[in-house]
Scaffold this motif. Sequence first.
Motif, mmCIF file in Angstrom:
data_model
loop_
_atom_site.group_PDB
_atom_site.id
_atom_site.type_symbol
_atom_site.label_atom_id
_atom_site.label_comp_id
_atom_site.label_asym_id
_atom_site.label_seq_id
_atom_site.Cartn_x
_atom_site.Cartn_y
_atom_site.Cartn_z
ATOM 1 N N LEU A 8 43.708 27.853 37.681
ATOM 2 C CA LEU A 8 44.078 26.851 38.679
ATOM 3 C C LEU A 8 44.441 27.506 40.004
ATOM 4 N N GLY A 9 45.093 28.675 39.940
ATOM 5 C CA GLY A 9 45.432 29.380 41.174
ATOM 6 C C GLY A 9 44.193 29.815 41.932
ATOM 7 N N ILE A 10 43.244 30.405 41.216
ATOM 8 C CA ILE A 10 42.003 30.856 41.858
ATOM 9 C C ILE A 10 41.181 29.664 42.324
ATOM 10 N N LEU A 11 41.194 28.597 41.550
ATOM 11 C CA LEU A 11 40.462 27.393 41.930
ATOM 12 C C LEU A 11 41.026 26.811 43.227
ATOM 13 N N TRP A 12 42.329 26.868 43.365
ATOM 14 C CA TRP A 12 42.989 26.361 44.573
ATOM 15 C C TRP A 12 42.635 27.230 45.781
ATOM 16 N N ILE A 13 42.633 28.550 45.602
ATOM 17 C CA ILE A 13 42.308 29.463 46.707
ATOM 18 C C ILE A 13 40.851 29.296 47.124
ATOM 19 N N GLY A 14 39.956 29.209 46.129
ATOM 20 C CA GLY A 14 38.538 29.050 46.425
ATOM 21 C C GLY A 14 37.958 30.277 47.110
ATOM 22 N N GLY A 15 36.913 30.092 47.881
ATOM 23 C CA GLY A 15 36.333 31.163 48.685
ATOM 24 C C GLY A 15 35.990 32.407 47.890
ATOM 25 N N TRP A 16 36.378 33.566 48.457
ATOM 26 C CA TRP A 16 36.033 34.848 47.854
ATOM 27 C C TRP A 16 36.652 35.029 46.471
ATOM 28 N N ALA A 17 37.857 34.486 46.283
ATOM 29 C CA ALA A 17 38.531 34.638 44.991
ATOM 30 C C ALA A 17 37.745 33.930 43.888
ATOM 31 N N PHE A 18 37.294 32.711 44.175
ATOM 32 C CA PHE A 18 36.533 31.965 43.180
ATOM 33 C C PHE A 18 35.163 32.598 42.967
ATOM 34 N N ALA A 19 34.559 33.092 44.054
ATOM 35 C CA ALA A 19 33.262 33.771 43.930
ATOM 36 C C ALA A 19 33.394 35.014 43.052
ATOM 37 N N ALA A 20 34.466 35.784 43.244
ATOM 38 C CA ALA A 20 34.692 36.983 42.428
ATOM 39 C C ALA A 20 34.880 36.608 40.963
ATOM 40 N N LEU A 21 35.610 35.521 40.725
ATOM 41 C CA LEU A 21 35.815 35.054 39.350
ATOM 42 C C LEU A 21 34.479 34.715 38.693
ATOM 43 N N LEU A 22 33.607 34.034 39.420
ATOM 44 C CA LEU A 22 32.304 33.657 38.861
ATOM 45 C C LEU A 22 31.437 34.875 38.572
ATOM 46 N N VAL A 23 31.511 35.885 39.434
ATOM 47 C CA VAL A 23 30.731 37.106 39.214
ATOM 48 C C VAL A 23 31.203 37.806 37.937
ATOM 49 N N VAL A 24 32.517 37.962 37.813
ATOM 50 C CA VAL A 24 33.068 38.609 36.610
ATOM 51 C C VAL A 24 32.721 37.796 35.362
ATOM 52 N N ALA A 25 32.877 36.472 35.457
ATOM 53 C CA ALA A 25 32.574 35.605 34.320
ATOM 54 C C ALA A 25 31.109 35.708 33.927
ATOM 55 N N SER A 26 30.213 35.798 34.913
ATOM 56 C CA SER A 26 28.780 35.880 34.611
ATOM 57 C C SER A 26 28.458 37.146 33.830
ATOM 58 N N LEU A 27 29.098 38.259 34.193
ATOM 59 C CA LEU A 27 28.843 39.517 33.496
ATOM 60 C C LEU A 27 29.357 39.463 32.057
ATOM 61 N N ILE A 28 30.550 38.913 31.877
ATOM 62 C CA ILE A 28 31.132 38.820 30.537
ATOM 63 C C ILE A 28 30.309 37.884 29.655
ATOM 64 N N LEU A 29 29.966 36.723 30.206
ATOM 65 C CA LEU A 29 29.194 35.745 29.440
ATOM 66 C C LEU A 29 27.815 36.284 29.076
ATOM 67 N N ALA A 30 27.183 36.966 30.014
ATOM 68 C CA ALA A 30 25.859 37.529 29.742
ATOM 69 C C ALA A 30 25.936 38.541 28.602
ATOM 70 N N ARG A 31 26.952 39.376 28.632
ATOM 71 C CA ARG A 31 27.109 40.381 27.566
ATOM 72 C C ARG A 31 27.322 39.710 26.210
ATOM 73 N N GLU A 32 28.243 38.751 26.151
ATOM 74 C CA GLU A 32 28.532 38.086 24.882
ATOM 75 C C GLU A 32 27.308 37.338 24.359
ATOM 76 N N TYR A 33 26.608 36.670 25.255
ATOM 77 C CA TYR A 33 25.439 35.898 24.842
ATOM 78 C C TYR A 33 24.340 36.812 24.306
ATOM 79 N N VAL A 34 24.054 37.887 25.022
ATOM 80 C CA VAL A 34 22.994 38.806 24.600
ATOM 81 C C VAL A 34 23.318 39.413 23.237
ATOM 82 N N LEU A 35 24.583 39.755 23.000
ATOM 83 C CA LEU A 35 24.973 40.313 21.705
ATOM 84 C C LEU A 35 24.764 39.302 20.581
ATOM 85 N N LEU A 36 25.084 38.033 20.844
ATOM 86 C CA LEU A 36 24.855 36.993 19.837
ATOM 87 C C LEU A 36 23.373 36.867 19.506
ATOM 88 N N ILE A 37 22.544 36.873 20.527
ATOM 89 C CA ILE A 37 21.098 36.753 20.311
ATOM 90 C C ILE A 37 20.572 37.980 19.573
#
Length: 230
Positions: free
Chosen positions: A19-48
């Motif tokens: 909620l804090g990052i969502l409120w700040i938005g901008g670069w903070a939210f963009a950084a969160l999405l980048v980190v999340a994309s890397l983590i999700l991609a890794r977990e998904y690929v391992l499952l497959i």
Amino acid sequence: MSELAKRSLSGIVLAAALLGILWIGGWAFAALLVVASLILAREYVLLIWKGWPSMPARIAWIVFGLGYIALALWGLWFAREQGFFAALLLFLAVWATDIGAYAFGRTFGGPKIAPRISPSKTWAGLIGAIAATVLVVFAAVSLDAKINAGVDSYPWDWGLYICLWAALACAVLAVLAQTGDFFESWLKRRAGVKDSDNLIPGHGGLFDRVDGLLPIAAIFPILAQIAFPT
């Protein structure tokens, strides 16, 4: 620390940070999405990789999954660009779906939706998920109107036509969240694992936490265009 306490503490910390990052938005939210994309991609690929022995099947599912994750994260960025409240509604809808499904499923039980994929999911839980999502989204929109516009705007003031469309949209969100949950459960069963990872204490991996959010975020730009055409 008990599993429930660990799960609750992790959930509170994650929700507060989000909620804090969502409120700040901008670069903070963009950084969160980048980190999340890397983590999700890794977990998904391992499952497959664990779930499919065939290399062509692995490649096909990986391409599909990475596109799915990218589309969902772009949907989250699109939602935040519409404002803090628009993005918040997505998360509120997912949380309401989870709580409603759990409460109704545990209380009423009944027939399972797809026992081979997710033995705990019931039709009663799906009804609870839809009801909770409608109530939470309607309440959030009413509160937002009160705070930002200074007017008392409640669902029963919107008119029958708008209320029905809003309720239908909430039902679609609830069903999509449950579909995302089923999709990940199916992947985990194929891979023979309980969680996508052990990243979050008491919760498993990031994919385990956002499986219901991903399909909602992916379709949100389409719903927004239908509700507010330019």
